[in-house]
Design a protein around this motif. Structure first.
Motif, short mmCIF file in Angstrom:
data_model
loop_
_atom_site.label_atom_id
_atom_site.label_comp_id
_atom_site.label_asym_id
_atom_site.label_seq_id
_atom_site.Cartn_x
_atom_site.Cartn_y
_atom_site.Cartn_z
N THR A 119 0.83 -1.20 0.00
CA THR A 119 0.00 0.00 0.00
C THR A 119 0.87 1.25 0.00
O THR A 119 1.93 1.29 0.61
CB THR A 119 -0.92 0.01 1.24
N GLN A 120 0.38 2.26 -0.69
CA GLN A 120 1.08 3.53 -0.77
C GLN A 120 0.12 4.66 -0.41
O GLN A 120 -1.00 4.70 -0.93
CB GLN A 120 1.65 3.73 -2.18
N LEU A 121 0.55 5.57 0.45
CA LEU A 121 -0.22 6.76 0.79
C LEU A 121 0.36 7.95 0.05
O LEU A 121 1.58 8.15 0.07
CB LEU A 121 -0.18 7.00 2.31
N ARG A 122 -0.51 8.75 -0.59
CA ARG A 122 -0.05 9.86 -1.42
C ARG A 122 -0.76 11.16 -1.05
O ARG A 122 -1.64 11.63 -1.76
CB ARG A 122 -0.30 9.54 -2.89
N PRO A 123 -0.41 11.78 0.05
CA PRO A 123 -0.99 13.09 0.37
C PRO A 123 -0.45 14.16 -0.57
O PRO A 123 0.69 14.09 -1.01
CB PRO A 123 -0.54 13.33 1.82
N TYR A 124 -1.28 15.16 -0.87
CA TYR A 124 -0.82 16.24 -1.74
C TYR A 124 -1.50 17.55 -1.39
O TYR A 124 -2.53 17.59 -0.71
CB TYR A 124 -1.03 15.89 -3.22
N PHE A 125 -0.90 18.62 -1.92
CA PHE A 125 -1.45 19.96 -1.74
C PHE A 125 -1.33 20.68 -3.07
O PHE A 125 -0.27 20.72 -3.68
CB PHE A 125 -0.69 20.73 -0.65
N ARG A 126 -2.43 21.28 -3.51
CA ARG A 126 -2.49 21.90 -4.84
C ARG A 126 -3.04 23.32 -4.74
O ARG A 126 -3.98 23.58 -3.99
CB ARG A 126 -3.37 21.05 -5.75
N ILE A 127 -2.42 24.22 -5.48
CA ILE A 127 -2.90 25.59 -5.56
C ILE A 127 -3.29 25.88 -7.00
O ILE A 127 -2.55 25.56 -7.93
CB ILE A 127 -1.84 26.60 -5.05
N ASN A 128 -4.49 26.45 -7.19
CA ASN A 128 -5.03 26.71 -8.52
C ASN A 128 -5.20 28.21 -8.74
O ASN A 128 -5.59 28.94 -7.82
CB ASN A 128 -6.40 26.02 -8.68
N TYR A 129 -4.94 28.63 -9.97
CA TYR A 129 -5.09 30.05 -10.32
C TYR A 129 -5.71 30.17 -11.70
O TYR A 129 -5.23 29.57 -12.67
CB TYR A 129 -3.74 30.77 -10.30
N LYS A 130 -6.80 30.93 -11.80
CA LYS A 130 -7.47 31.16 -13.08
C LYS A 130 -6.94 32.46 -13.66
O LYS A 130 -7.28 33.56 -13.22
CB LYS A 130 -8.99 31.24 -12.88
N ILE A 131 -6.09 32.35 -14.67
CA ILE A 131 -5.45 33.51 -15.28
C ILE A 131 -6.48 34.34 -16.05
O ILE A 131 -6.54 35.56 -15.91
CB ILE A 131 -4.31 33.06 -16.20
N THR A 132 -7.25 33.66 -16.88
CA THR A 132 -8.37 34.27 -17.61
C THR A 132 -9.53 33.29 -17.54
O THR A 132 -9.36 32.16 -17.05
CB THR A 132 -8.00 34.53 -19.09
N PRO A 133 -10.72 33.65 -18.02
CA PRO A 133 -11.82 32.68 -18.02
C PRO A 133 -11.52 31.40 -18.79
O PRO A 133 -12.11 30.35 -18.51
CB PRO A 133 -12.97 33.46 -18.68
N ASP A 134 -10.57 31.46 -19.73
CA ASP A 134 -10.26 30.29 -20.56
C ASP A 134 -8.90 29.67 -20.26
O ASP A 134 -8.60 28.57 -20.74
CB ASP A 134 -10.30 30.67 -22.05
N LEU A 135 -8.07 30.34 -19.48
CA LEU A 135 -6.72 29.87 -19.20
C LEU A 135 -6.50 29.76 -17.69
O LEU A 135 -6.75 30.71 -16.95
CB LEU A 135 -5.68 30.83 -19.80
N SER A 136 -6.04 28.60 -17.24
CA SER A 136 -5.82 28.38 -15.81
C SER A 136 -4.56 27.55 -15.60
O SER A 136 -4.09 26.85 -16.51
CB SER A 136 -7.02 27.67 -15.17
N THR A 137 -4.02 27.63 -14.40
CA THR A 137 -2.81 26.89 -14.07
C THR A 137 -2.89 26.37 -12.64
O THR A 137 -3.65 26.90 -11.82
CB THR A 137 -1.55 27.78 -14.25
N TYR A 171 -6.03 25.26 -21.24
CA TYR A 171 -6.58 26.32 -22.07
C TYR A 171 -7.82 25.82 -22.81
O TYR A 171 -7.77 24.79 -23.48
CB TYR A 171 -5.55 26.81 -23.08
N LYS A 172 -8.92 26.56 -22.66
CA LYS A 172 -10.16 26.24 -23.36
C LYS A 172 -10.17 27.02 -24.67
O LYS A 172 -10.31 28.24 -24.69
CB LYS A 172 -11.36 26.63 -22.50
N ILE A 173 -10.01 26.30 -25.78
CA ILE A 173 -9.94 26.94 -27.08
C ILE A 173 -11.29 27.52 -27.48
O ILE A 173 -11.39 28.68 -27.91
CB ILE A 173 -9.46 25.93 -28.15
#
Length: 251
Positions: A119-137, A171-173
């Protein structure tokens, strides 16, 4: 183990609460050119309006490299079989999204991953940023902790945990087409282990293109370059490319 997993997935679908926001089923197949191996994955996921998200998946491998599984980023979980389709791993994942502003959000979560090795435990932490309505990182750090020991190239037993950092760019084209890039760096927590590129660290670059056919069906294709982590006929340090094609059904 495949039948119990499918049964649990069916039970989760049947027990989905009315407050759920979206239930999806994803099926995907892939091929690693350097290691000459095939893969298939089945995944069901659920999101809720209160910010929670969860999924369950199972993965199968068909290895044709003289009994040696493809030794890339997930080398410790590769099924070692000669041309046979085997259950490679199963995992359950969940996370919660904290919306800080209209553009920023935090997403802590974790994965319970198990295979024939342990068994493997994989905790993570993620930060999201919406640059524009169609582009995010997004930027995510994940620590893959093994509760078991494996042998390194010298035959020594150690706990082979991994540090992982992921960068996402989406990116949402238009209303039907979207693209995503994912860059990943893996680093063994112990210097006693190396990937098949001869290093204690490895990189991965993934590019995917998705087409939204309608509200319930969305096919996609993906190309990944997995560094020189290919392994075939007893030879490592082979440039590894992975090709995937999949379909997502929103129920």
């Amino acid at each position: 183990m495949k039948k119990p997993i499918i049964s649990v997935i069916s039970l989760l679908i049947a027990a989905t609460p009315l407050v759920s926001h979206a239930l999806t089923f994803d099926v995907r197949g892939g091929y690693r050119a350097g290691s000459h191996s095939y893969e298939s994955r089945f995944k069901v996921s659920e999101s809720w309006k209160n910010g929670w998200w969860a999924s369950m998946e199972t993965d199968n491998k068909n290895n044709k490299n003289n009994g040696k599984g493809p030794n890339g980023a997930d080398q410790s979980d590769s099924a070692h079989s000669l041309g046979d389709i085997t259950s490679d791993y199963n995992e359950i994942e969940t996370n919660y999204t904290y919306k800080l502003t209209d553009k920023w959000s935090l997403q802590p979560g974790g994965i319970l991953h198990w295979s024939s090795k342990g068994t493997q435990l994989r905790p993570y932490f993620r930060i999201n940023y919406k640059i524009t309505p169609d582009l995010s990182t997004s930027l995510r750090y994940r620590y893959d902790y093994n509760d078991y020991e494996t042998t390194n190239d010298n035959g020594e037993y150690h706990r082979d945990s991994v540090n992982r950092l992921d960068l996402y760019l989406r990116y949402k084209i238009n209303d039907t087409w979207s693209v995503q890039y994912q860059g990943t760096v893996y680093k063994h927590a112990s210097d006693q282990y190396e990937y098949k590129n001869g290093k204690t660290w490895s990189t991965e670059n993934a590019f995917s293109l998705r087409y939204k056919w309608n509200d319930w069906f969305s096919p996609y294709i993906e190309y990944d370059y997995l560094d020189r982590t290919g392994y075939y006929d007893g030879e490592g340090n082979i440039p590894e490319s992975r090709y995937r094609i999949g379909m997502t059904f929103t129920l």
